[in-house]
Motif scaffolding. Structure first.
Motif, PDB file in Angstrom:
ATOM      1  N   LYS A   1      27.189 -38.014  42.094  1.00 14.63           N
ATOM      2  CA  LYS A   1      28.149 -37.064  42.032  1.00 14.63           C
ATOM      3  C   LYS A   1      27.583 -36.406  42.991  1.00 14.63           C
ATOM      4  N   GLU A   2      26.183 -35.919  43.219  1.00 15.18           N
ATOM      5  CA  GLU A   2      25.468 -34.885  43.831  1.00 15.18           C
ATOM      6  C   GLU A   2      25.459 -35.665  45.093  1.00 15.18           C
ATOM      7  N   SER A   3      24.692 -36.683  45.039  1.00 16.93           N
ATOM      8  CA  SER A   3      24.252 -37.656  46.806  1.00 16.93           C
ATOM      9  C   SER A   3      24.766 -38.480  46.557  1.00 16.93           C
ATOM     10  N   GLN A   4      25.032 -39.264  46.337  1.00 18.40           N
ATOM     11  CA  GLN A   4      25.359 -40.805  45.914  1.00 18.40           C
ATOM     12  C   GLN A   4      23.909 -41.029  45.824  1.00 18.40           C
ATOM     13  N   GLY A   5      23.599 -40.717  45.175  1.00 23.45           N
ATOM     14  CA  GLY A   5      21.478 -40.995  44.649  1.00 23.45           C
ATOM     15  C   GLY A   5      20.633 -40.764  45.583  1.00 23.45           C
ATOM     16  N   ASN A   6      20.899 -40.074  47.131  1.00 19.67           N
ATOM     17  CA  ASN A   6      19.959 -39.940  48.553  1.00 19.67           C
ATOM     18  C   ASN A   6      19.421 -38.850  48.335  1.00 19.67           C
ATOM     19  N   TYR A   7      17.993 -39.536  48.672  1.00 20.53           N
ATOM     20  CA  TYR A   7      17.229 -38.251  48.676  1.00 20.53           C
ATOM     21  C   TYR A   7      16.761 -37.346  49.520  1.00 20.53           C
ATOM     22  N   THR A   8      17.397 -38.115  51.081  1.00 19.13           N
ATOM     23  CA  THR A   8      17.376 -37.629  52.307  1.00 19.13           C
ATOM     24  C   THR A   8      19.059 -36.637  52.602  1.00 19.13           C
ATOM     25  N   VAL A   9      19.883 -36.575  51.580  1.00 19.45           N
ATOM     26  CA  VAL A   9      20.818 -35.921  52.761  1.00 19.45           C
ATOM     27  C   VAL A   9      20.518 -34.189  52.416  1.00 19.45           C
ATOM     28  N   VAL A  10      20.985 -33.610  53.138  1.00 19.40           N
ATOM     29  CA  VAL A  10      21.055 -32.621  53.144  1.00 19.40           C
ATOM     30  C   VAL A  10      23.112 -32.614  53.408  1.00 19.40           C
ATOM     31  N   ASN A  11      23.273 -31.745  52.564  1.00 21.58           N
ATOM     32  CA  ASN A  11      25.204 -31.164  52.929  1.00 21.58           C
ATOM     33  C   ASN A  11      25.722 -30.271  54.005  1.00 21.58           C
ATOM     34  N   SER A  12      26.033 -30.087  54.457  1.00 26.79           N
ATOM     35  CA  SER A  12      26.670 -29.187  54.488  1.00 26.79           C
ATOM     36  C   SER A  12      26.618 -28.113  54.798  1.00 26.79           C
ATOM     37  N   LEU A  13      26.567 -27.166  53.733  1.00 28.08           N
ATOM     38  CA  LEU A  13      26.240 -26.189  52.769  1.00 28.08           C
ATOM     39  C   LEU A  13      23.766 -25.782  53.015  1.00 28.08           C
ATOM     40  N   GLY A  14      23.418 -26.730  53.249  1.00 29.05           N
ATOM     41  CA  GLY A  14      22.026 -26.945  53.187  1.00 29.05           C
ATOM     42  C   GLY A  14      21.459 -26.904  52.100  1.00 29.05           C
ATOM     43  N   TYR A  15      22.108 -28.193  51.043  1.00 30.51           N
ATOM     44  CA  TYR A  15      22.066 -28.188  49.590  1.00 30.51           C
ATOM     45  C   TYR A  15      20.828 -29.486  50.129  1.00 30.51           C
ATOM     46  N   LEU A  16      20.024 -30.178  49.356  1.00 32.12           N
ATOM     47  CA  LEU A  16      18.593 -30.673  49.537  1.00 32.12           C
ATOM     48  C   LEU A  16      18.350 -31.440  48.581  1.00 32.12           C
ATOM     49  N   GLY A  17      18.397 -33.095  49.048  1.00 33.19           N
ATOM     50  CA  GLY A  17      18.384 -34.010  47.918  1.00 33.19           C
ATOM     51  C   GLY A  17      18.733 -34.858  47.681  1.00 33.19           C
ATOM     52  N   LYS A  18      18.179 -35.715  46.563  1.00 32.95           N
ATOM     53  CA  LYS A  18      18.834 -36.377  45.513  1.00 32.95           C
ATOM     54  C   LYS A  18      19.536 -35.532  44.828  1.00 32.95           C
ATOM     55  N   TYR A  19      19.038 -34.383  44.026  1.00 29.68           N
ATOM     56  CA  TYR A  19      20.011 -33.396  43.280  1.00 29.68           C
ATOM     57  C   TYR A  19      20.626 -32.265  43.651  1.00 29.68           C
ATOM     58  N   GLN A  20      20.226 -32.614  45.005  1.00 33.19           N
ATOM     59  CA  GLN A  20      20.900 -30.950  46.047  1.00 33.19           C
ATOM     60  C   GLN A  20      20.856 -29.719  45.085  1.00 33.19           C
ATOM     61  N   PHE A  21      19.178 -29.562  45.899  1.00 34.21           N
ATOM     62  CA  PHE A  21      18.509 -28.613  45.168  1.00 34.21           C
ATOM     63  C   PHE A  21      18.658 -27.138  46.250  1.00 34.21           C
ATOM     64  N   GLY A  22      19.162 -26.007  46.554  1.00 33.03           N
ATOM     65  CA  GLY A  22      19.295 -25.251  47.123  1.00 33.03           C
ATOM     66  C   GLY A  22      17.822 -24.394  47.655  1.00 33.03           C
ATOM     67  N   ARG A  23      17.629 -23.944  48.538  1.00 34.55           N
ATOM     68  CA  ARG A  23      16.144 -23.586  49.037  1.00 34.55           C
ATOM     69  C   ARG A  23      15.715 -22.046  47.712  1.00 34.55           C
ATOM     70  N   THR A  24      16.084 -21.827  47.448  1.00 34.99           N
ATOM     71  CA  THR A  24      15.819 -20.664  46.667  1.00 34.99           C
ATOM     72  C   THR A  24      15.203 -21.482  44.957  1.00 34.99           C
ATOM     73  N   THR A  25      16.353 -21.799  44.788  1.00 33.75           N
ATOM     74  CA  THR A  25      16.056 -22.777  43.329  1.00 33.75           C
ATOM     75  C   THR A  25      14.605 -23.546  43.567  1.00 33.75           C
ATOM     76  N   LEU A  26      14.042 -24.648  44.807  1.00 29.15           N
ATOM     77  CA  LEU A  26      12.894 -25.158  44.798  1.00 29.15           C
ATOM     78  C   LEU A  26      11.487 -24.097  45.357  1.00 29.15           C
ATOM     79  N   GLU A  27      12.242 -22.348  46.234  1.00 24.52           N
ATOM     80  CA  GLU A  27      11.165 -21.544  45.700  1.00 24.52           C
ATOM     81  C   GLU A  27      10.670 -21.365  44.585  1.00 24.52           C
ATOM     82  N   ARG A  28      11.468 -21.623  43.319  1.00 24.86           N
ATOM     83  CA  ARG A  28      11.537 -20.680  42.365  1.00 24.86           C
ATOM     84  C   ARG A  28      10.119 -21.868  41.195  1.00 24.86           C
ATOM     85  N   PHE A  29      10.133 -22.878  41.952  1.00 23.64           N
ATOM     86  CA  PHE A  29       9.772 -23.706  42.208  1.00 23.64           C
ATOM     87  C   PHE A  29       7.795 -24.669  42.836  1.00 23.64           C
TER      88      PHE A  29
END
Length: 183
Positions: free
Chosen positions: A48-76
């Motif tokens: 649903k998020e990325s069609q399972g694509n690890y390398t995709v970045v959407n038009s809003l800048g969400y990243l990867g297979k699960y469409q992570f936001g940068r601030t969420t990634l920074e939490r980790f």
């Protein structure tokens, strides 16, 4: 394997002859049963998020297979987004860690809400975790505690209600609530 048949009659327009055609009522294509476990949950959400694509970045800048936001990634403690996009193992670990954190944040709401019906949707733990992935745990708390009167939609129109419905009914008991989860 054909399970049953239904009859139909057609008329050839050129010859005006009628022909009897037998259509199967249903067909068994031997499609395997897919379990509704955590693996199925995360793959359905990823599709649903990325069609399972690890390398995709959407038009809003969400990243990867699960469409992570940068601030969420920074939490980790993930700061290099280019490296993140090239690392499927890290993306999988980040998804699991986020599920653990969200489950801890929402543990009381899960306990109170699972089994209830809100806005025509039966509430399940997997639906709650998916909705938290979409909107953040805080927005899910607001939705559940307001009995669905306070909603959320992302920039593409996906709502908490739609995620509760679409991703409900998966067994996600393998995920242990942990506010300190890391990758």
């Amino acid at each position: 394997m054909f399970l049953g048949f239904t009859n139909a009659t057609t008329i050839d327009k050129e010859t005006s002859e009628s022909r009897r055609i037998i259509y199967p009522k249903s067909i068994n294509y031997n499609i395997p049963y897919l379990q509704r476990n955590f693996v199925a949950f995360k793959e359905a959400l990823a599709f649903k998020e990325s069609q399972g694509n690890y390398t995709v970045v959407n038009s809003l800048g969400y990243l990867g297979k699960y469409q992570f936001g940068r601030t969420t990634l920074e939490r980790f403690r993930i700061y290099d987004t280019k490296a993140f996009l090239k690392n499927p193992e890290l993306q999988e670990k980040a998804f699991i860690a986020l599920c653990k954190v969200n489950k801890w944040i929402l543990r009381k709401d899960i306990q109170r809400s699972v089994g209830k019906t809100i806005n025509g949707v039966k509430i399940t733990e997997s639906g709650i975790l998916a909705a938290a992935h979409l909107s953040g745990a805080g927005n899910v708390k607001i939705y559940l505690r307001s009995n669905g009167s306070e909603g959320f939609a992302d920039a593409y129109g996906a709502t908490i209600k739609s995620y509760l419905k679409k991703f409900g009914g998966y067994n996600v008991s393998i995920i242990e609530a942990n506010i300190h989860a890391t990758v």
